[in-house]
Write an enzyme that holds these catalytic residues in place. Structure first.
Site, PDB file in Angstrom:
ATOM      1  N   HIS A  47       9.222  -3.669   3.121  1.00 57.76           N
ATOM      2  CA  HIS A  47       8.486  -3.413   1.442  1.00 57.76           C
ATOM      3  C   HIS A  47      10.157  -3.798   1.244  1.00 57.76           C
ATOM      4  CE1 HIS A  47       5.855  -0.978   3.153  1.00 57.76           C
ATOM      5  NE2 HIS A  47       4.777  -1.513   2.919  1.00 57.76           N
ATOM      6  N   SER A  89       6.320  -0.804  10.154  1.00 63.75           N
ATOM      7  CA  SER A  89       4.822  -0.748  10.118  1.00 63.75           C
ATOM      8  C   SER A  89       4.947   1.065   9.288  1.00 63.75           C
ATOM      9  CB  SER A  89       3.476  -1.083  10.545  1.00 63.75           C
ATOM     10  OG  SER A  89       2.995  -0.619  10.265  1.00 63.75           O
ATOM     11  N   MET A  97       0.716  -1.319   0.002  1.00 60.80           N
ATOM     12  CA  MET A  97       0.236   0.449  -0.126  1.00 60.80           C
ATOM     13  C   MET A  97       0.798   1.383  -0.405  1.00 60.80           C
ATOM     14  SD  MET A  97      -3.481  -0.859   2.368  1.00 60.80           S
ATOM     15  CE  MET A  97      -3.108  -0.582   3.616  1.00 60.80           C
ATOM     16  N   LYS A 120       4.805 -10.006   8.372  1.00 66.97           N
ATOM     17  CA  LYS A 120       4.766  -9.653  10.071  1.00 66.97           C
ATOM     18  C   LYS A 120       2.621  -9.837   9.824  1.00 66.97           C
ATOM     19  CE  LYS A 120       4.350  -4.925  11.498  1.00 66.97           C
ATOM     20  NZ  LYS A 120       2.218  -4.501  10.287  1.00 66.97           N
ATOM     21  N   ASP A 121       2.281  -9.234   8.660  1.00 66.40           N
ATOM     22  CA  ASP A 121       0.869  -9.230   8.512  1.00 66.40           C
ATOM     23  C   ASP A 121       0.618 -11.230   7.784  1.00 66.40           C
ATOM     24  OD1 ASP A 121      -0.776  -6.670   7.986  1.00 66.40           O
ATOM     25  OD2 ASP A 121       1.894  -7.082   7.525  1.00 66.40           O
ATOM     26  N   LEU A 165       6.456   3.282   1.437  1.00 66.71           N
ATOM     27  CA  LEU A 165       7.357   2.023   1.774  1.00 66.71           C
ATOM     28  C   LEU A 165       8.443   2.373   2.805  1.00 66.71           C
ATOM     29  CD1 LEU A 165       7.572   1.436  -2.123  1.00 66.71           C
ATOM     30  CD2 LEU A 165       5.732   0.311  -0.163  1.00 66.71           C
ATOM     31  N   HIS A 166       9.167   1.222   3.758  1.00 69.00           N
ATOM     32  CA  HIS A 166      10.179   1.140   4.067  1.00 69.00           C
ATOM     33  C   HIS A 166      11.255  -0.299   3.853  1.00 69.00           C
ATOM     34  CE1 HIS A 166       7.382  -1.936   6.552  1.00 69.00           C
ATOM     35  NE2 HIS A 166       6.351  -1.013   6.538  1.00 69.00           N
ATOM     36  N   ARG A 206       2.526   2.338   9.200  1.00 72.38           N
ATOM     37  CA  ARG A 206       1.521   2.843  10.471  1.00 72.38           C
ATOM     38  C   ARG A 206       2.373   4.149  11.295  1.00 72.38           C
ATOM     39  NH1 ARG A 206      -2.424  -0.709   8.757  1.00 72.38           N
ATOM     40  NH2 ARG A 206      -4.575   0.324   7.784  1.00 72.38           N
TER      41      ARG A 206
HETATM   42  P1  AMP Z   1       1.704  -2.857   3.016  1.00 71.52           P
HETATM   43  O1  AMP Z   1       2.450  -2.211   2.678  1.00 71.52           O
HETATM   44  O2  AMP Z   1       1.383  -2.562   4.812  1.00 71.52           O
HETATM   45  O3  AMP Z   1       0.274  -3.441   3.155  1.00 71.52           O
HETATM   46  O4  AMP Z   1       2.691  -4.243   3.458  1.00 71.52           O
HETATM   47  C1  AMP Z   1       3.118  -4.906   1.703  1.00 71.52           C
HETATM   48  C2  AMP Z   1       3.853  -6.359   1.785  1.00 71.52           C
HETATM   49  O5  AMP Z   1       4.253  -5.934   3.535  1.00 71.52           O
HETATM   50  C3  AMP Z   1       3.376  -7.626   3.015  1.00 71.52           C
HETATM   51  O6  AMP Z   1       3.408  -8.526   2.373  1.00 71.52           O
HETATM   52  C4  AMP Z   1       3.547  -6.796   4.606  1.00 71.52           C
HETATM   53  O7  AMP Z   1       3.226  -8.174   5.245  1.00 71.52           O
HETATM   54  C5  AMP Z   1       4.776  -6.944   3.696  1.00 71.52           C
HETATM   55  N1  AMP Z   1       5.187  -5.802   5.580  1.00 71.52           N
HETATM   56  C6  AMP Z   1       4.964  -4.556   6.371  1.00 71.52           C
HETATM   57  N2  AMP Z   1       5.677  -4.235   7.040  1.00 71.52           N
HETATM   58  C7  AMP Z   1       6.742  -5.494   7.179  1.00 71.52           C
HETATM   59  C8  AMP Z   1       7.931  -5.784   7.956  1.00 71.52           C
HETATM   60  N3  AMP Z   1       8.296  -4.968   9.288  1.00 71.52           N
HETATM   61  N4  AMP Z   1       9.178  -6.377   7.810  1.00 71.52           N
HETATM   62  C9  AMP Z   1       8.747  -7.606   6.390  1.00 71.52           C
HETATM   63  N5  AMP Z   1       7.554  -6.927   5.780  1.00 71.52           N
HETATM   64  C10 AMP Z   1       6.880  -5.860   5.842  1.00 71.52           C
END
Ligand code: AMP
Length: 282
Positions: free
Chosen positions: A39, A187, A32, A151-152, A35-36, A189
């Protein structure tokens, strides 16, 4: 180095089929945005498995309930594009909601049972929105491999089951949770946290780690572990515990004893920010 950003389904499909025509295998990392390093680690993992990685950046409206943070979710496309290029992605797919949802959806993907516990009760409709948009992204990009983060955990189990149940020809790879030095899981967030909330937040990972230590010391009673976990989370300044659960690692159903691989999973609200984390047991 910069990489192309496709905003339409047609343009990403053209780019993917050109790459495939050159014999490349295709990877997809759905995100989404905002990015960090977590990602980035998934993008690097994808790039180690295939030759051409698409990162999708889409704040998916159908996975947010009314009153959640859809409108204020951080959108940082320029910085995201630089991170994707650095991590080895070949293209970004960043559509707007009208491109993905030109009409109200009448067709949804629901993965029964796996959505019932953990985040399910407090986020009605969330996993249906996630599974549906991920299948749409798979149908748009047709990836050989897609990478998700541990994490998810619940989202991951749901996607893994969806590809089995619906015969989706995409291999799901999993990246470990990337953390700050103090243990807080990265995250998008986390940037909502005030200074005080940010300094309290590593307590979540400490509490999970404490549970793993109790299991290593021989505790197998899931209810005793669960209540210890909850007590440690409640003690975090300003924290409201949404759930603290000990579940089977594969089925995500609550268990009575740690016999097979299990997961300690939590959701904690700090101020207005809901954070999730988990740790495998033993
Ligand atoms: P999001 O952008 O938060 O929807 O996450 C996108 C992808 O990044 C999902 O597969 C998450 O599980 C993964 N993700 C989010 N935070 C982390 C993290 N700290 N370490 C590894 N993968 C992550």
């Amino acid at each position: 180095m910069s990489i192309p950003i496709a905003t339409t389904i047609e343009s990403i499909r053209l780019a993917v089929s050109a790459a495939r025509g050159q014999g490349r295998r295709i990877g997809l990392v759905p995100t989404m945005g905002a990015l960090h390093e977590g990602h980035a680690s998934l993008i690097r993992l994808a790039a180690s498995k295939v030759d051409w990685v698409v990162v999708s950046i889409f704040v998916n409206p159908t996975q947010f309930a009314p009153g959640e943070d859809f409108d204020r979710y951080p959108r940082t496309l320029e910085a995201d594009a630089a991170l994707c290029a650095d991590a080895g992605a070949s293209a970004i797919f960043a559509p707007n909601p009208r491109e993905i949802y030109p009409k109200p959806l009448l067709t949804w993907v629901e993965v029964d049972e796996l959505g019932k516990h953990l985040c399910g009760p407090s986020r009605p409709g969330h996993f249906r929105g996630v599974a549906t948009v991920v299948l749409k992204l798979f149908n748009i990009v047709l990836p050989d491999v897609a990478v998700f983060g541990a994490k998810d955990a619940q989202q991951l189990r749901i996607i893994q089951r969806m590809v089995i149940d619906l015969n989706v020809p995409t291999l799901i790879e999993v990246g470990p949770t990337v953390r700050e030095a103090d243990g807080l899981a990265l995250s998008s967030r986390n940037r909502y946290l005030s200074l005080a909330e940010r300094s309290a937040a590593p307590g979540i990972h400490r509490a999970l780690h404490g549970i793993r230590a109790r299991v290593a010391a021989g505790e197998t009673d899931a209810e005793r572990l669960r209540s210890a976990l909850e007590a440690e989370l409640i003690a975090i300044p300003g924290a409201r515990v949404d759930y603290a659960s000990i579940v089977d690692d594969a089925t995500l159903q609550p268990i009575a004893k740690i016999e097979a691989p299990a997961l300690a999973a939590v959701a904690v609200v700090l101020g207005k920010t809901r954070l999730i984390d988990n740790i495998t047991l033993p």
